[in-house]
Design a protein around this motif. Structure first.
Motif, PDB file in Angstrom:
ATOM      1  N   ALA A 139     -12.091   5.937  -3.947  1.00 20.04           N
ATOM      2  CA  ALA A 139     -10.743   6.661  -4.796  1.00 20.04           C
ATOM      3  C   ALA A 139      -9.564   6.859  -3.659  1.00 20.04           C
ATOM      4  O   ALA A 139      -8.216   6.548  -3.857  1.00 20.04           O
ATOM      5  CB  ALA A 139     -11.155   7.734  -5.472  1.00 20.04           C
ATOM      6  N   ALA A 140      -9.859   7.154  -2.460  1.00 17.59           N
ATOM      7  CA  ALA A 140      -9.038   7.467  -1.526  1.00 17.59           C
ATOM      8  C   ALA A 140      -8.208   6.390  -1.080  1.00 17.59           C
ATOM      9  O   ALA A 140      -7.195   6.226  -0.960  1.00 17.59           O
ATOM     10  CB  ALA A 140      -9.662   8.110  -0.280  1.00 17.59           C
ATOM     11  N   VAL A 141      -8.981   5.112  -0.987  1.00 20.91           N
ATOM     12  CA  VAL A 141      -8.451   3.625  -0.783  1.00 20.91           C
ATOM     13  C   VAL A 141      -7.670   3.390  -1.746  1.00 20.91           C
ATOM     14  O   VAL A 141      -6.454   2.806  -1.271  1.00 20.91           O
ATOM     15  CB  VAL A 141      -9.618   2.815  -0.507  1.00 20.91           C
ATOM     16  N   ALA A 142      -7.872   3.450  -3.033  1.00 22.03           N
ATOM     17  CA  ALA A 142      -7.038   3.107  -4.113  1.00 22.03           C
ATOM     18  C   ALA A 142      -5.671   3.968  -4.102  1.00 22.03           C
ATOM     19  O   ALA A 142      -4.485   3.395  -4.172  1.00 22.03           O
ATOM     20  CB  ALA A 142      -7.699   3.249  -5.439  1.00 22.03           C
ATOM     21  N   ASN A 143      -5.782   5.249  -3.615  1.00 18.20           N
ATOM     22  CA  ASN A 143      -4.723   6.145  -3.772  1.00 18.20           C
ATOM     23  C   ASN A 143      -3.583   5.478  -2.407  1.00 18.20           C
ATOM     24  O   ASN A 143      -2.606   5.520  -2.587  1.00 18.20           O
ATOM     25  CB  ASN A 143      -4.976   7.415  -3.539  1.00 18.20           C
ATOM     26  N   ALA A 144      -4.307   5.231  -1.142  1.00 18.25           N
ATOM     27  CA  ALA A 144      -3.665   4.832  -0.098  1.00 18.25           C
ATOM     28  C   ALA A 144      -2.628   3.575  -0.662  1.00 18.25           C
ATOM     29  O   ALA A 144      -1.766   3.271  -0.080  1.00 18.25           O
ATOM     30  CB  ALA A 144      -4.522   4.794   0.892  1.00 18.25           C
ATOM     31  N   VAL A 145      -3.624   2.600  -1.261  1.00 20.05           N
ATOM     32  CA  VAL A 145      -2.886   1.407  -1.611  1.00 20.05           C
ATOM     33  C   VAL A 145      -1.524   1.533  -2.244  1.00 20.05           C
ATOM     34  O   VAL A 145      -0.700   1.031  -2.233  1.00 20.05           O
ATOM     35  CB  VAL A 145      -3.856   0.377  -2.086  1.00 20.05           C
ATOM     36  N   ARG A 146      -1.878   2.333  -3.384  1.00 20.74           N
ATOM     37  CA  ARG A 146      -0.750   2.603  -4.294  1.00 20.74           C
ATOM     38  C   ARG A 146       0.581   3.232  -3.436  1.00 20.74           C
ATOM     39  O   ARG A 146       1.546   2.809  -3.640  1.00 20.74           O
ATOM     40  CB  ARG A 146      -1.497   3.520  -5.508  1.00 20.74           C
ATOM     41  N   PHE A 147       0.191   4.096  -2.691  1.00 19.77           N
ATOM     42  CA  PHE A 147       1.149   4.907  -1.766  1.00 19.77           C
ATOM     43  C   PHE A 147       2.055   3.958  -1.061  1.00 19.77           C
ATOM     44  O   PHE A 147       3.015   3.890  -0.977  1.00 19.77           O
ATOM     45  CB  PHE A 147       0.614   6.016  -1.084  1.00 19.77           C
ATOM     46  N   LEU A 148       1.175   3.097  -0.333  1.00 19.96           N
ATOM     47  CA  LEU A 148       1.866   1.907   0.592  1.00 19.96           C
ATOM     48  C   LEU A 148       2.631   1.058  -0.070  1.00 19.96           C
ATOM     49  O   LEU A 148       3.702   0.708   0.165  1.00 19.96           O
ATOM     50  CB  LEU A 148       0.780   1.111   1.384  1.00 19.96           C
ATOM     51  N   ARG A 149       2.356   0.531  -1.330  1.00 22.57           N
ATOM     52  CA  ARG A 149       2.850  -0.131  -2.312  1.00 22.57           C
ATOM     53  C   ARG A 149       4.200   0.442  -2.730  1.00 22.57           C
ATOM     54  O   ARG A 149       5.285  -0.283  -2.774  1.00 22.57           O
ATOM     55  CB  ARG A 149       1.914  -0.687  -3.469  1.00 22.57           C
TER      56      ARG A 149
END
Length: 689
Positions: A139-149
């Motif tokens: 879940a943290a990876v998914a949040n990080a990806v959305r943030f960087l996008r």
């Protein structure tokens, strides 16, 4: 379809070479920085026209470029995000906490390519054996990806602690990222640099991500341009380690291209060394922006596993961003024809590393340049004919060169333009000679018995003086020297290197585990090479990087092919002791040795070189003209004879001082030097007085 083309993009010129059935045609055009593929395509069209061929006659293209290096140096890569292990987001900034200048209180350290805001930590942890200590927080990876996008990033790097041992977490994070953000380009540390030392691994991975969109876009445009010309042929890229790979692999791992152009020059020198049977050579490649020196021993250039780019401290090791990639070991300094000269605050002439580049170029190009460059200095010394420079394709303007030299160097030092130019050339020659001295010392080698192989647009111009300064009395200038790096591309094998870490001590060496690792690495390298080898026979070399327990740096030791036996392990240990003694005079008895990583290189075989008989003596042609040249060694002007290289038959001999002119470069034969043409048409300079 038996013609092959090679193209080398430099900072000032783009060189293109075409070879077919023993014949060669060349073109040198100005680099087009805004759209580099345009210069390549222009050069391809020019060389095809000179050869009287069409695009359909070409079977293969080989390409090298400095675009990746320049993007990092100029910070013009893609906005990049980095996902890493929680607690390690600042590894890129901390580095190894060393200082490249211990006594500079105001030292500047290289800034990471990724801002801290865009270095996002996530919970996960592996130990040094790859065992999962803490599961990946998906879940943290998914949040990080959305943030960087949402932050506008265009590329993504992923690097976790000990990811080189067990890639499962990095691969899972990439899977999550692609599901959320399908169009993003992703670089994984377990693929880009699967070795221990997290700073170097993370730095290399981030740099790969940083240049990947740029390089992939450039290669796609070049591919489209070639297809539009009707040249739908395979395109291979020159790697920094001296091999060739497919354009698809290059687009995935563009960081391996950072030294592709200079690597071609080293391959060119190694080929010349084989032709001439010279076991000890110094490769001297001076182009428009930089000069490169490389030691060639036993017909092979030195290799390294590390490289620094974008150094803040000039020539200071440790002041740049570290890259862990296979690379030909050389010294590269900002000393080319376009390097700019000025007088510093202490009243000293300084040359480079800033360059006039292709736009606007040196002042003498008449393209708007107002600062004096090395090319301006050479013109003012009488070394170039303004009307025949670059084969007459570019007319030089001595008046503009003189005005720029007088303004930037002459007036501050109270010198007229000619003497200011002499100071500039002597300074750049000393810079190059000093770089060569340091390179030899760091390599535990000397220049005794070596031959300088000089090439590039400026190498034959400055070569004899650099040779004098380092104590070398023999120099070779091969045919096609002005485009030597591009010719080197055509001599390079299709090759690929795989490096992985598997910690071992000789006191407890796991023979079966190492054999399994090497077999897997060999299969991976063979797959990459098979895409471009066209079923040609291949060879394989294996290397271990080793050190005494407790030391901080490794030494490369060759390993036997095939599965290791206990007897092989004992011999490898003995070979390490011998190699350590070569560097440091004696081994360390009683100390165990640890292996930090292994490397496997699969390569197509290099063609054998047939010896060429020395020619019978022949008369030298008459000079085509004489021109006044100011000698940098003694500071006086004299009339130097100028010969046309194409009119000099094998076996002829001329005495210096003189100039031997050709389209891509000129060879200066200094006072006390003699020049003969050998059976290959190469110029062989020998210092006789």
């Amino acid at each position: 379809m038996n013609a092959r083309i090679a193209a080398d993009i430099g900072g000032t010129f783009t060189d293109v070479v075409l070879e077919q059935e023993g014949q060669r045609w060349t073109a040198k055009v100005l680099t087009t920085p805004a759209a580099p593929e345009e210069g390549v395509l222009e050069g391809v069209r020019a060389v095809l026209a000179r050869a009287g061929l069409t695009a359909a006659d070409v079977s293969l293209m080989i390409h090298g470029t400095t675009l990746a290096t320049n993007a990092i140096i100029e910070r013009k890569g893609a906005p990049t995000g980095f996902i890493t292990t929680e607690g390690f987001r600042d590894v890129l900034a901390l580095g190894n906490e060393s200082r490249y200048d211990q006594y500079d209180l105001n030292i500047d350290l290289p800034q990471p390519l990724v801002r801290r805001r865009h270095r996002v930590p996530v919970a996960e942890r592996l130990d040094n054996t790859g065992k999962i200590l803490r599961p990946l927080d998906e879940a943290a990876v998914a949040n990080a990806v959305r943030f960087l996008r949402d932050e506008g990033m265009q590329s993504l790097a992923i690097g976790f602690m000990h990811g080189f041992v067990n890639p499962a977490h990095e691969q899972k994070a990439a899977e999550i990222a692609r599901a959320i953000w399908p169009e993003v380009r992703i670089s994984l540390s377990c693929e880009v640099s699967p070795e221990m030392r997290e700073w170097e691994r993370f730095s290399t991975t981030v740099a790969n991500a940083y240049v990947q969109p740029l390089m992939a876009g450039y290669l796609a445009r070049l591919r489209a341009g070639l297809d539009a010309m009707g040249m739908a042929v395979p395109v291979f890229m020159m790697l920094s380690g001296g091999g060739l790979t497919s354009i698809e692999t290059a687009a995935k791992f563009p960081i391996r291209l950072v030294e592709s152009g200079p690597a071609g020059g080293a391959i060119f020198s190694a080929f010349v060394a084989r032709q001439k049977g010279l076991s000890k050579v110094l490769s001297f490649d001076m182009g428009g922006t930089t000069a490169k020196v490389c030691l060639i021993d036993n017909f092979a250039p030195q290799a390294s596993r590390s490289f620094e780019v974008a150094r803040i401290g000039r020539f200071q090791k440790g002041s740049g961003l570290p890259l862990r990639i296979p690379v030909i070991e050389m010294v590269e300094i900002g000393a080319g024809g376009g390097s700019l000269a000025h007088v510093d605050g202490l009243g000293r002439i300084q040359v480079g590393p800033e360059s006039a580049g292709a736009v606007p170029g040196p002042a003498c190009y008449g393209r708007g340049g107002e600062k004096p460059a090395v090319t301006d200095a050479n013109l003012l010394l009488g070394r170039y004919d303004p009307a025949t420079f670059a084969g007459g394709a570019l007319t030089l303007h001595p008046a503009q060169a003189g005005a720029a030299m007088l303004s930037a160097v002459g007036k501050p030092l109270g010198l007229e333009a000619g003497m200011a130019a002499l100071g500039v050339v002597e300074m750049v020659d000393e810079n190059m000679a000093n770089a060569a001295r340091v390179h030899a010392i760091e390599s535990a080698k000397t220049y005794e018995g070596r031959t300088v192989v000089a090439f590039g647009g400026g190498g034959p111009v400055h070569g004899y003086r650099v040779a004098e300064k380092i104590g070398v009395s023999r120099m070779l200038v091969p045919s096609g020297a002005g485009v030597g790096s591009a010719i080197g591309f055509l001599r390079a094998p299709v090759a690929y290197e795989v490096v992985r870490s598997l910690y071992q001590r000789f006191g407890s060496f796991d023979v079966a585990g190492v054999n399994a690792l090497l077999a897997d690495m060999s299969a991976e390298a063979a797959r990459v090479v098979s895409a471009g080898s066209f079923s040609a026979p291949t060879t394989e070399t294996r290397t271990a990087y080793m050190r005494y327990v407790g030391q901080g740096h490794e030494i490369a030791v060759a390993m036997p092919k095939g599965d290791l036996t206990p007897g092989d392990v004992a011999k490898i240990r003995a070979d390490y002791d011998a190699e350590y003694a070569r560097f440091y005079d004696r081994p360390v008895p009683g100390s165990d040795v640890e292996v930090m990583s292994f490397a496997v290189v699969v390569s197509t075989l290099i063609d054998a070189v047939e010896p060429v008989a020395e020619p019978e003596p022949a008369p030298a042609p008459a000079p085509i003209r004489h021109q006044s040249v100011l000698d940098t060694a003694i500071g006086t002007a004299a009339a130097w004879a100028v010969y046309d290289r194409s009119a000099m038959p094998p076996g002829c001999r001329v005495m210096g001082p003189c100039i031997i002119s050709e389209d891509e470069t000129s060879t200066l034969v200094g006072p006390g030097w003699a020049c003969a043409v050998d059976g290959l048409g190469y110029l062989e300079l020998v210092r006789e007085g």
